[in-house]
Write an enzyme that holds these catalytic residues in place. Structure first.
Site, short mmCIF file in Angstrom:
data_model
loop_
_atom_site.label_atom_id
_atom_site.label_comp_id
_atom_site.label_asym_id
_atom_site.label_seq_id
_atom_site.Cartn_x
_atom_site.Cartn_y
_atom_site.Cartn_z
CB SER A 100 -44.33 47.48 -14.75
OG SER A 100 -44.62 46.99 -13.44
CB SER A 119 -44.81 49.01 -10.98
OG SER A 119 -43.57 49.07 -11.62
CE LYS A 149 -47.49 44.56 -13.34
NZ LYS A 149 -46.63 45.37 -12.45
#
Length: 485
Positions: free
Chosen positions: A154, A178, A79
């Site tokens: 997210s 997330s 990420k």
């Protein structure tokens, strides 16, 4: 042989038996990224050259008979708020456009040292603020099951990349769900470890008392493998716990006879899609058949978790994001007259709408005259919620709930309704408030879209979660479902 169809632990075995080289496996996945990512938009940066160089170096080690670590040459994505040396680290924000990290986060270091090949950086909601990956400043990631739907957020890029077989593994971060919610939306496995189990050093902070790096894979074994690699105490993060990390592979047993599972009645109320509820109840029958005991319990304060979460997370974000000021790195406005202007205009120009909203909310909650009414009260609620979970874990091994109240929704469907978007995290946020671990795994479909089951555990009992999740997974076929791209 299409290496993209193999899970990470299977690729590790192929490489160790010399039935495949790390370079071959890496090239196959990079090719898949090139073919698929223009549809899915999971990657913000593809590290082709770096990945191939790392793969060749690992093959060289293998040729000398050296051990290359627990990941054994498996590819993965990271990420874009987790630092990887000499790669961008934008947090999907214009304010960090062009920023190249000069160092590795501890988890990136661990992955590299254990033979993981990093294929690139993955899309996300800006600064991890969002539940759909629509808040990225660069692109909207699409759900591989239906390209008109969100992958969750997210860590939407991480989940979409794993589900579409661009990578077998990914790292994400989980502040209020997330990792777990995108795992649910994309039909894969996602673990949020106990707060303090995994180092946050080198991870760009959003809510420092809530953030935790999590793992995503296509099955429980892969998730356990990656969690093993990144767990443990770190002198660069004083919030990590000096508690022994068990061998998670040993917990991958189908035997769950006598395990006590709690079912909170507050998690099965209005707002839960009936098809999601049915999938969860069907899953409970599998746990019962495998020998677990299930009892309904009450978690009344969980209803207040969302309110407390948005006060605490936004207050912490207000402080953490003050460092992005246009002075030291990142975007700097060109139309400035003085130092205050640099700060004001740089932030106004480069932060997205959702980030600005949360910074303002957090600053307000911390301001004189409101601190006691909002922030301090939210801290008290947090302690009460933690106490409720601790009481349940005196008598139970785990708690089961849906991961999300609905399957993946259409892109743009909830962007104008912040409350509806926030309520999508109603089952995941209490976990971060309490600091406990939780795993999401596929347990069914609703209208052709994956449904996720959430299992919550006591502090540092990730091994119990892996045991329960593995037992369920081996009794069903949901983890073998894949989207057709």
């Amino acid at each position: 042989m299409d290496f993209t169809n193999y899970k990470a632990h299977e690729l590790k075995n192929l490489i160790s038996k010399k039935e495949a080289s790390v370079e071959e496996v890496t090239k196959a996945h990079l090719e898949n990224v090139k073919n698929i990512d223009e549809k899915v938009n999971a990657f913000l940066y593809i590290a082709e050259e770096e990945a191939l160089n790392d793969a060749k170096a690992l093959d060289e080690k293998l040729s000398k008979g050296e051990d290359i670590g627990l990941l054994g040459g498996a590819p993965l994505g990271i990420k874009d708020n987790i630092s990887v040396k000499n790669m961008q680290n934008t947090c999907a924000s214009k304010i960090l456009e062009g920023y190249i990290s000069p160092y590795d986060a501890t988890v990136s270091e661990s992955v590299k040292s254990q033979g993981g090949v990093i294929l690139g950086k993955l899309n996300m909601d800006e600064f991890a603020m969002g539940s759909s990956t629509e808040n990225s400043a660069y692109k909207i990631t699409r759900n591989p099951w239906d390209l008109d739907r969100v992958p969750g957020g997210s860590s939407g890029g991480s989940a979409a990349a794993v589900a579409s077989k661009e990578v077998p593994l990914a790292l994400g971060t989980d502040t209020g769900g997330s990792v777990r919610q995108p795992a649910s939306f994309c039909g894969i496995v996602g673990l949020k470890p106990t707060y303090g189990r995994v180092s946050r050093s080198g991870v760009v902070a959003y809510g420092s008392t809530l953030d935790q790096v999590g793992t995503l894979g296509r099955d429980v074994k892969d998730c356990a493998l990656l969690t093993q690699v990144i767990s443990g105490v770190d002198h660069r993060d004083f919030t990590t716990a000096n508690i022994n990390v068990p061998n998670y592979e040993n917990s991958l047993s189908e035997n769950i006879k006598g395990k006590k599972i709690a079912l909170p009645k507050e998690f099965f109320k209005d707002g839960l899609d009936p098809k999601v509820q049915k999938a969860i109840y069907d899953a409970l029958e599998v746990f019962k058949a495998n020998g677990a005991e299930i009892t309904e319990v009450s978690l009344p304060l969980a209803d207040y978790a969302i309110s407390a979460y948005y006060l605490l997370a936004c207050a912490e974000a207000s402080s953490n994001l003050a460092r992005f000021d246009g002075v030291r790195y990142g975007h700097r406005s060109e139309s400035v007259e003085d130092a205050v202007d640099v700060y004001f205009k740089s932030r106004s120009e480069a932060f997205g709408k959702e980030v600005k909203k949360r910074i303002m909310l957090g600053t307000y909650a911390l301001s004189a005259g409101y601190y006691d009414a909002y922030y301090k009260k939210a801290l008290k609620v947090r302690n009460l919620i933690k106490g409720e979970f601790e009481n349940i874990f005196k008598d139970f091994d785990a708690i089961i709930s849906p991961t999300a109240p609905t399957p993946a929704y259409k892109i743009g469907e909830k962007t104008e309704n912040a409350l509806e978007m926030y309520l999508g995290d109603i089952y995941t946020v209490p976990v971060n408030i309490a600091g406990i671990p939780a795993i999401s795994l596929p347990c069914g479909v609703a209208d052709g879209l994956p449904v996720g089951l959430q299992i919550m555990g006591n502090y540092f009992k990730e091994d119990t979660l892996f045991n329960l999740a593995y037992s369920y997974e081996q009794s069903t076929k949901w983890h073998e479902m894949h989207p057709n791209l």
